[in-house]
Design an enzyme around this catalytic site. Structure first.
Site, PDB file in Angstrom:
ATOM      1  N   ASP A  32       0.817  -1.213   0.000  1.00 61.75           N
ATOM      2  CA  ASP A  32       0.000   0.000   0.000  1.00 61.75           C
ATOM      3  C   ASP A  32       0.846   1.256   0.000  1.00 61.75           C
ATOM      4  OD1 ASP A  32       0.938  -0.481   2.586  1.00 61.75           O
ATOM      5  OD2 ASP A  32      -0.994  -0.287   3.573  1.00 61.75           O
TER       6      ASP A  32
ATOM      7  N   ASP B 245      -5.228   1.405   7.091  1.00 57.87           N
ATOM      8  CA  ASP B 245      -5.993   1.425   8.336  1.00 57.87           C
ATOM      9  C   ASP B 245      -5.365   2.280   9.420  1.00 57.87           C
ATOM     10  OD1 ASP B 245      -3.739  -0.428   8.819  1.00 57.87           O
ATOM     11  OD2 ASP B 245      -4.739  -0.775  10.728  1.00 57.87           O
TER      12      ASP B 245
ATOM     13  N   ASP C 103       6.969   4.027   3.320  1.00 58.85           N
ATOM     14  CA  ASP C 103       7.236   5.108   4.278  1.00 58.85           C
ATOM     15  C   ASP C 103       8.732   5.084   4.576  1.00 58.85           C
ATOM     16  OD1 ASP C 103       7.063   7.046   6.200  1.00 58.85           O
ATOM     17  OD2 ASP C 103       5.797   5.935   7.582  1.00 58.85           O
TER      18      ASP C 103
HETATM   19  P1  IMP Z   1       7.546   1.442   6.351  1.00 61.11           P
HETATM   20  O1  IMP Z   1       8.041   0.116   6.833  1.00 61.11           O
HETATM   21  O2  IMP Z   1       7.903   2.546   7.321  1.00 61.11           O
HETATM   22  O3  IMP Z   1       7.942   1.792   4.946  1.00 61.11           O
HETATM   23  O4  IMP Z   1       5.972   1.416   6.425  1.00 61.11           O
HETATM   24  C1  IMP Z   1       5.254   0.741   5.516  1.00 61.11           C
HETATM   25  C2  IMP Z   1       4.040   0.078   6.135  1.00 61.11           C
HETATM   26  O5  IMP Z   1       3.502   0.819   7.220  1.00 61.11           O
HETATM   27  C3  IMP Z   1       2.994   0.028   5.080  1.00 61.11           C
HETATM   28  O6  IMP Z   1       2.964  -1.263   4.507  1.00 61.11           O
HETATM   29  C4  IMP Z   1       1.721   0.350   5.812  1.00 61.11           C
HETATM   30  O7  IMP Z   1       1.085  -0.846   6.177  1.00 61.11           O
HETATM   31  C5  IMP Z   1       2.126   1.064   7.061  1.00 61.11           C
HETATM   32  N1  IMP Z   1       1.940   2.532   6.946  1.00 61.11           N
HETATM   33  C6  IMP Z   1       2.890   3.467   6.724  1.00 61.11           C
HETATM   34  N2  IMP Z   1       2.374   4.707   6.670  1.00 61.11           N
HETATM   35  C7  IMP Z   1       1.040   4.549   6.856  1.00 61.11           C
HETATM   36  C8  IMP Z   1      -0.067   5.490   6.896  1.00 61.11           C
HETATM   37  O8  IMP Z   1       0.053   6.714   6.717  1.00 61.11           O
HETATM   38  N3  IMP Z   1      -1.289   4.934   7.112  1.00 61.11           N
HETATM   39  C9  IMP Z   1      -1.500   3.595   7.290  1.00 61.11           C
HETATM   40  N4  IMP Z   1      -0.501   2.701   7.252  1.00 61.11           N
HETATM   41  C10 IMP Z   1       0.770   3.172   7.037  1.00 61.11           C
HETATM   42 MG    MG Z   2       1.651  -2.627   5.192  1.00 61.67          MG
END
Ligand code: IMP
Ligand code: MG
Length: 183
Positions: free
Chosen positions: A104, A163, A107
């Site tokens: 999705d 979510d 980040d």
């Molecule tokens: P990362 O590991 O920091 O890149 O985060 C990625 C995961 O965190 C994604 O697969 C999402 O499930 C969740 N995530 C990151 N940002 C958001 C947000 O703004 N809303 C909801 N879920 C998020």
């Molecule tokens: Mg995720």
């Protein structure tokens, strides 16, 4: 539920247009060479990518398989990643396959990094990544997605599969929530 929404960031029609365009690009890049029968395996990162996956695959005129991989990093009401963990067993039949990871949102990049590491252990023939959203933040180890739908500011968003504490995945638009809901 709708009175919890602060602002619509990306509406359903903009999402639909962009998902169609993304799928055309992916289909062009991943189509098997003429005369061969190579197929694509989509590995979808649960649960946030479930709506995106459902829309994307219906625009992909390729022979494809779907596998699911559950990663969680936001226990309960967290809006900051607590570090991703793979839950349950990852798919085990990826060796020699052309894999496209579908998530999705990108980040910090920790989730995509973990998912790619997990998949690479199986020696896929190729590995590409596709996310609907990417946040404008510095990325862990510089990881980027091969395909993305929209770049968004560093706000916590929900809807279209994303979510907060397990809720709001069914909102058709991508939105921010009111401060008092997140508190
Ligand atoms: P990362 O590991 O920091 O890149 O985060 C990625 C995961 O965190 C994604 O697969 C999402 O499930 C969740 N995530 C990151 N940002 C958001 C947000 O703004 N809303 C909801 N879920 C998020
Ligand atoms: Mg995720």
């Amino acid at each position: 539920m709708h009175d919890h929404v602060e602002r619509v960031l990306i509406d359903r029609s903009a999402i639909a247009d962009r998902v169609g365009a993304l799928a055309r690009q992916i289909a062009q890049d991943m189509a098997p060479p003429v005369g061969t029968h190579a197929e694509v395996t989509l590995v979808s990162v649960m649960t946030g990518s479930v709506v995106f996956l459902a829309d994307l695959i219906r625009h992909l005129p390729l022979l494809l398989r779907v596998r699911l991989l559950t990663v969680s990093s936001y226990p309960g009401k967290a809006t900051q990643s607590q570090g991703p963990r793979v839950e349950g067993l990852p798919p085990e039949d990826l060796a020699g396959h052309h894999v496209l990871v579908v998530d999705d949102i990108l980040d910090s990049g920790k989730t995509l990094e973990l998912v790619c590491q997990t998949i690479r252990r199986q020696n896929p023939a190729s590995l590409r990544t596709c996310v609907l959203l990417k946040k404008q933040v510095p990325r862990q180890g510089g990881i980027e997605a091969d395909y993305f739908g929209f770049e968004i500011p560093d706000d916590f968003v929900v809807g279209y599969g994303l979510d907060f504490d397990g809720r709001y995945r069914n909102l058709p638009d991508i939105v921010t929530l009111k401060r008092q809901v997140l508190a």
